[in-house]
Design an enzyme around this catalytic site. Structure first.
Site, PDB file in Angstrom:
ATOM      1  N   HIS A 106      39.532  36.068  47.994  1.00  0.00           N
ATOM      2  CA  HIS A 106      39.692  34.619  48.057  1.00  0.00           C
ATOM      3  C   HIS A 106      40.550  34.168  46.877  1.00  0.00           C
ATOM      4  O   HIS A 106      40.333  34.608  45.746  1.00  0.00           O
ATOM      5  CB  HIS A 106      38.320  33.942  47.997  1.00  0.00           C
ATOM      6  CG  HIS A 106      38.389  32.450  48.112  1.00  0.00           C
ATOM      7  ND1 HIS A 106      38.695  31.795  49.290  1.00  0.00           N
ATOM      8  CD2 HIS A 106      38.220  31.470  47.177  1.00  0.00           C
ATOM      9  CE1 HIS A 106      38.702  30.489  49.078  1.00  0.00           C
ATOM     10  NE2 HIS A 106      38.414  30.268  47.812  1.00  0.00           N
ATOM     11  N   SER A 133      39.302  36.344  43.696  1.00  0.00           N
ATOM     12  CA  SER A 133      37.991  36.987  43.644  1.00  0.00           C
ATOM     13  C   SER A 133      37.792  37.841  44.887  1.00  0.00           C
ATOM     14  O   SER A 133      38.078  37.392  45.997  1.00  0.00           O
ATOM     15  CB  SER A 133      36.866  35.930  43.603  1.00  0.00           C
ATOM     16  OG  SER A 133      37.065  34.989  42.570  1.00  0.00           O
ATOM     17  N   ASP A 142      32.549  31.927  51.565  1.00  0.00           N
ATOM     18  CA  ASP A 142      32.969  32.311  50.213  1.00  0.00           C
ATOM     19  C   ASP A 142      31.801  32.314  49.232  1.00  0.00           C
ATOM     20  O   ASP A 142      31.977  32.045  48.039  1.00  0.00           O
ATOM     21  CB  ASP A 142      34.076  31.377  49.703  1.00  0.00           C
ATOM     22  CG  ASP A 142      35.304  31.392  50.597  1.00  0.00           C
ATOM     23  OD1 ASP A 142      35.597  32.449  51.169  1.00  0.00           O
ATOM     24  OD2 ASP A 142      35.964  30.341  50.723  1.00  0.00           O
TER      25      ASP A 142
END
Length: 276
Positions: A106, A133, A142
């Site tokens: 992400h 990340s 996420d």
């Protein structure tokens, strides 16, 4: 060394997919799959000899599409799924079936800026840094455990596109490294640490590591490590203690125990020469 069969899911060009293929270590890309049969990344994958699979969910629905995807993954013997520009949200049922075995990258320093427009949001907030990340995929968008991050400074003249280009370069370096670590077995991790210590040798086939012909790490089964520990401070004698390497492992602590066991085993002249 682990040779985990990995599937990479893409929806477009798949630049992170290409990095995962070119930098594969400890895993092999057994399938590149897409919800977009026209995805450019599929052409690249096929040209490089990789197995591909594609199907559009249009006209068949999400459940039928994911059932066909699931079957293709199992047929390919997949152990881990890496999302690389895969733009379709996975259902909770699919995530549950592959729990703990799906990872994604992400473009933000999670938990900051989940979802879309991450670069513009970081600039608008006046952040000094952005980044990317790698995280485990869960039912929460996420929201899974962060496995690794790379930080990128936000420069005074940055706009979203300029920042995105630099973050993408960081993604290409971060994702393959973290995926390699993620698919490692506990023994792979222990071997990597033990073999960095001076004059260490591995007894192949016995899961034992030695220094000066004396064992300082042993492996019992798939996930139990044995290391030397002080038994009696006064006498300086040692004993073997077992450490369970399942669940959420504190690898920094494990590395310290391995190094300490080496020090307790290594001959005095090696320690006097500088040790580890």
């Amino acid at each position: 060394m682990s040779n985990e069969a990995v599937a990479i899911l893409i929806s477009g060009r798949g630049s992170n997919m290409i990095s995962l293929v070119k930098q594969a270590s400890g895993y092999r890309v057994a399938l590149v799959a897409s919800d977009k049969p026209e995805a450019a990344g599929l052409v690249w994958a096929a040209a490089h000899g990789l197995a591909t699979w594609s199907l559009s969910p249009k006209g068949i629905g999400k459940a039928a599409y994911e059932a066909r995807l699931d079957a293709a993954l199992h047929e390919a013997g997949i152990g881990t799924i890496a999302l690389a520009g895969y733009m379709r949200l996975l259902s909770d049922d699919f995530v549950a079936r592959w729990r703990g075995r799906i990872v994604n990258i992400h473009p933000s320093l999670l938990p900051l800026y989940k979802g879309l427009d991450t670069h513009a949001r970081a600039i608008e907030a006046g952040d000094a840094e952005a980044g990317c990340s790698v995280h485990v995929v869960t039912e929460e968008l996420d929201g899974g455990k962060v496995l690794g991050q790379s930080r990128v400074p936000i420069l005074p003249n940055d706009d979203a596109d300029k920042l995105a280009a630099r973050v993408l370069a960081a993604e290409h370096a971060l994702y393959p490294r973290i995926l390699s670590e993620f698919v490692m077995t506990p023994f792979d991790h222990v071997r990597d640490v033990a073999l960095t210590l001076p004059e260490t040798e591995e007894l192949i086939g016995k899961s034992v590591f030695t220094v000066a012909s004396e064992a300082f790490v042993k492996f019992d089964g798939d996930a139990t490590m044995l290391v030397r520990s002080i038994e009696d401070d006064a006498a300086g004698s040692t004993k073997w203690v077992s450490i369970d390497l399942t669940g959420d492992i504190d690898w920094a602590a494990v590395e310290d125990r391995i190094a300490r066991s080496w020090e307790l085993t290594a001959p005095a002249d090696l320690l006097e020469a500088g040790g580890r």
